[in-house]
Motif scaffolding. Structure first.
Motif, mmCIF file in Angstrom:
data_model
loop_
_atom_site.group_PDB
_atom_site.id
_atom_site.type_symbol
_atom_site.label_atom_id
_atom_site.label_comp_id
_atom_site.label_asym_id
_atom_site.label_seq_id
_atom_site.Cartn_x
_atom_site.Cartn_y
_atom_site.Cartn_z
ATOM 1 N N UNK B 17 0.826 -1.206 0.000
ATOM 2 C CA UNK B 17 0.000 0.000 0.000
ATOM 3 C C UNK B 17 0.863 1.259 0.000
ATOM 4 N N UNK B 18 0.413 2.239 -0.768
ATOM 5 C CA UNK B 18 1.076 3.537 -0.889
ATOM 6 C C UNK B 18 0.062 4.598 -0.543
ATOM 7 N N UNK B 19 0.514 5.785 -0.097
ATOM 8 C CA UNK B 19 -0.427 6.857 0.215
ATOM 9 C C UNK B 19 -0.424 7.855 -0.931
ATOM 10 N N UNK B 21 -1.674 11.432 -1.830
ATOM 11 C CA UNK B 21 -2.235 12.650 -1.237
ATOM 12 C C UNK B 21 -3.388 13.223 -2.049
ATOM 13 N N UNK B 23 -5.593 11.825 -3.559
ATOM 14 C CA UNK B 23 -6.817 11.054 -3.376
ATOM 15 C C UNK B 23 -7.173 10.956 -1.899
ATOM 16 N N UNK B 24 -6.301 11.481 -1.041
ATOM 17 C CA UNK B 24 -6.471 11.373 0.417
ATOM 18 C C UNK B 24 -6.657 9.928 0.868
ATOM 19 N N UNK B 25 -5.987 9.000 0.209
ATOM 20 C CA UNK B 25 -6.138 7.618 0.663
ATOM 21 C C UNK B 25 -4.959 6.728 0.258
ATOM 22 N N UNK B 26 -4.964 5.540 0.867
ATOM 23 C CA UNK B 26 -3.959 4.526 0.541
ATOM 24 C C UNK B 26 -4.499 3.626 -0.568
ATOM 25 N N UNK D 14 -2.221 14.809 6.834
ATOM 26 C CA UNK D 14 -1.491 13.659 6.313
ATOM 27 C C UNK D 14 -0.216 13.389 7.093
ATOM 28 N N UNK D 17 -0.751 10.752 9.609
ATOM 29 C CA UNK D 17 -1.554 9.575 9.292
ATOM 30 C C UNK D 17 -0.804 8.280 9.591
ATOM 31 N N UNK D 26 -6.320 4.088 6.756
ATOM 32 C CA UNK D 26 -5.462 5.040 7.442
ATOM 33 C C UNK D 26 -6.331 5.894 8.355
ATOM 34 N N UNK D 109 2.969 15.877 2.332
ATOM 35 C CA UNK D 109 2.216 15.172 1.292
ATOM 36 C C UNK D 109 2.308 13.656 1.488
ATOM 37 N N UNK D 111 2.834 10.753 4.808
ATOM 38 C CA UNK D 111 2.889 10.655 6.270
ATOM 39 C C UNK D 111 4.318 10.583 6.802
ATOM 40 N N UNK D 114 6.218 7.299 7.010
ATOM 41 C CA UNK D 114 6.797 6.682 5.815
ATOM 42 C C UNK D 114 8.313 6.813 5.858
ATOM 43 N N UNK D 155 -3.878 20.863 -6.103
ATOM 44 C CA UNK D 155 -4.094 19.522 -5.559
ATOM 45 C C UNK D 155 -3.668 18.404 -6.499
#
Lengths: 163, 163, 163, 163
Positions: B17-19, B21, B23-26, D14, D17, D26, D109, D111, D114, D155
């Motif tokens: 899993x990668x984050x 930004x 998309x504000x999600x992993x 972020x 997170x 997350x 951008x 966490x 990471x 963004x």
């Protein structure tokens, strides 16, 4: 498969090297092995014994005899030894006559404190090997499980190969 | 001990899993497994096949059939599968009838891209286990080598235990 | 606020130390500063010049004269210098008479290649300081912005303090 | 240059997170800012106040009013605010009328947990900026010091640029 406790003996080596700015040099510091096992979410029972903090080029016959005696006297049959890579095979030879135990030596070519290090992977290899392999002495380095009496370190190439 | 090549099949899971930004999600991204093997100084021959990038809760029967077919058709007898931990045991059951291979499933509870993750350790466990254990299906998680047909994931506790 | 390009001059120091297993020691390697800037998502224009790879205890008068000449001749008015911490203040003194530039020296007490290092934070301090501070020579270490002519390194305590 | 204490206000985003396997997602966890400052060997006096743990898209007017009130009431004149990047400029606007303080907003951008993150660098930028810049509201992201009232987040491109 049963899950008897694992004895982890730390002796120093590159895996535990730390950089000390006030001395402008690296030295082997308090072992990070227990922290690595914690970060790796290890719930399998284990016990860590920090025997010494030596570069393996500096290990004496007395040091190796101590490592052997510690392992021979321990109740555990599954043993991992973290050790400097330069003379890992010498220590392995001294452990070959211990019966009824699966003993795995490992170490690292880059300190565990580095962001990019082979340390956690190698430790995982050894922890698995002592459970899965048959009794005897093994070395896990560079992604391979080696019979510890049939391997050598190619220092210039920075890797272990079949002897 | 001989050192035949290892087939590493990646299927996704938390380990990859990668984050993102924007998309504000992993999300599961390009597999980092090959990079982990490189950082870990693995010189043992291996081949990585990235089959899919799925959270294991989203694997379908067709996905598991594809994993099985890939392993069964491959020339390698030593196989590691990186997989989400939630349904790892379901995939393991589907591999149980493949003969003559040592197949080890592993994954991680924290993404490999994290500074503190069980990923490299678990991958090392699996790489050692496929060489040292006898043929069959195994799971390496939480520091233990498990018979894959006799283990379950305790999701709340975040660990694998004997079933 | 305008954003003119920043000149980043690297000279070595602990920040760039790497561990070389074949030599059993740490040496200053190819600078990781450019990689740190990339990982830190820096889009502000900059140029990196790797002048030398020396521990600052080994810098000669000629080395410091070269650092000074490089900065004085450069078109940039915002300059960051990464440098060993032991003689950072000596180099700073030699830069004090350069007019019209904001020059910030920084380094690290732990190599940037370590998982836990002050390197990225210190580099960020310097990059911000060369944009925000008035012209002159500054040092950013231990979370403080220092007038470079009024600070000293307390080597035993491992920190910089007002002189 | 004097070194008055810095107030560090954490609000989430972020930068803080964490990935929770049991939830397959997350969430913003306990702030790691204090730990980052410690790892970065910060000896400059500071105080950390963890106000909230919110994604900045979820901050309400009451949340922003609380951030403002906390900063206005504090004795410190040097203030750093860690904040989600998506609505950082909205909070900045609400701080513009606070007099006599140098307030710097930053975030990340990726966490901080990471292995490769802009978090420590950005925090270093903010800590330096609040000491070196003149009173007002600033944003430090992507290697640039921005007047907080004249910047926007692009963004899709994942970066801050002059508005």
């Amino acid at each position: 498969m049963s899950h008897p406790p694992i004895l982890v003996v730390t002796t120093g080596g590159t895996i535990d090297k730390q950089y000390f700015d006030a001395l402008s040099e690296y030295q082997i510091a308090e072992s990070v092995i227990e922290k690595l096992l914690k970060v790796s979410r290890v719930t399998h029972p284990f016990r860590v014994v920090e025997l010494m903090r030596k570069d393996s080029l500096e290990l004496s016959d007395e040091d190796r005899a101590l490592i052997r005696a510690t392992i021979a006297a321990a109740p555990e049959t599954h043993v991992v030894v973290t050790h400097g890579t330069d003379t890992m095979t010498d220590t392995a030879k001294m452990l070959a006559d211990i019966e009824g135990k699966t003993i795995v030596l490992t170490g690292a070519l880059a300190p565990a404190r580095f962001a990019e290090s082979d340390a956690p992977f190698n430790l995982g290899m050894a922890i698995a090997c002592c459970q899965a392999a048959k009794p005897g002495v093994w070395i896990t380095m560079n992604g391979s499980v080696f019979d510890a009496l049939k391997v050598r370190k190619d220092r210039a190439a920075g890797k272990f190969t079949q002897a």
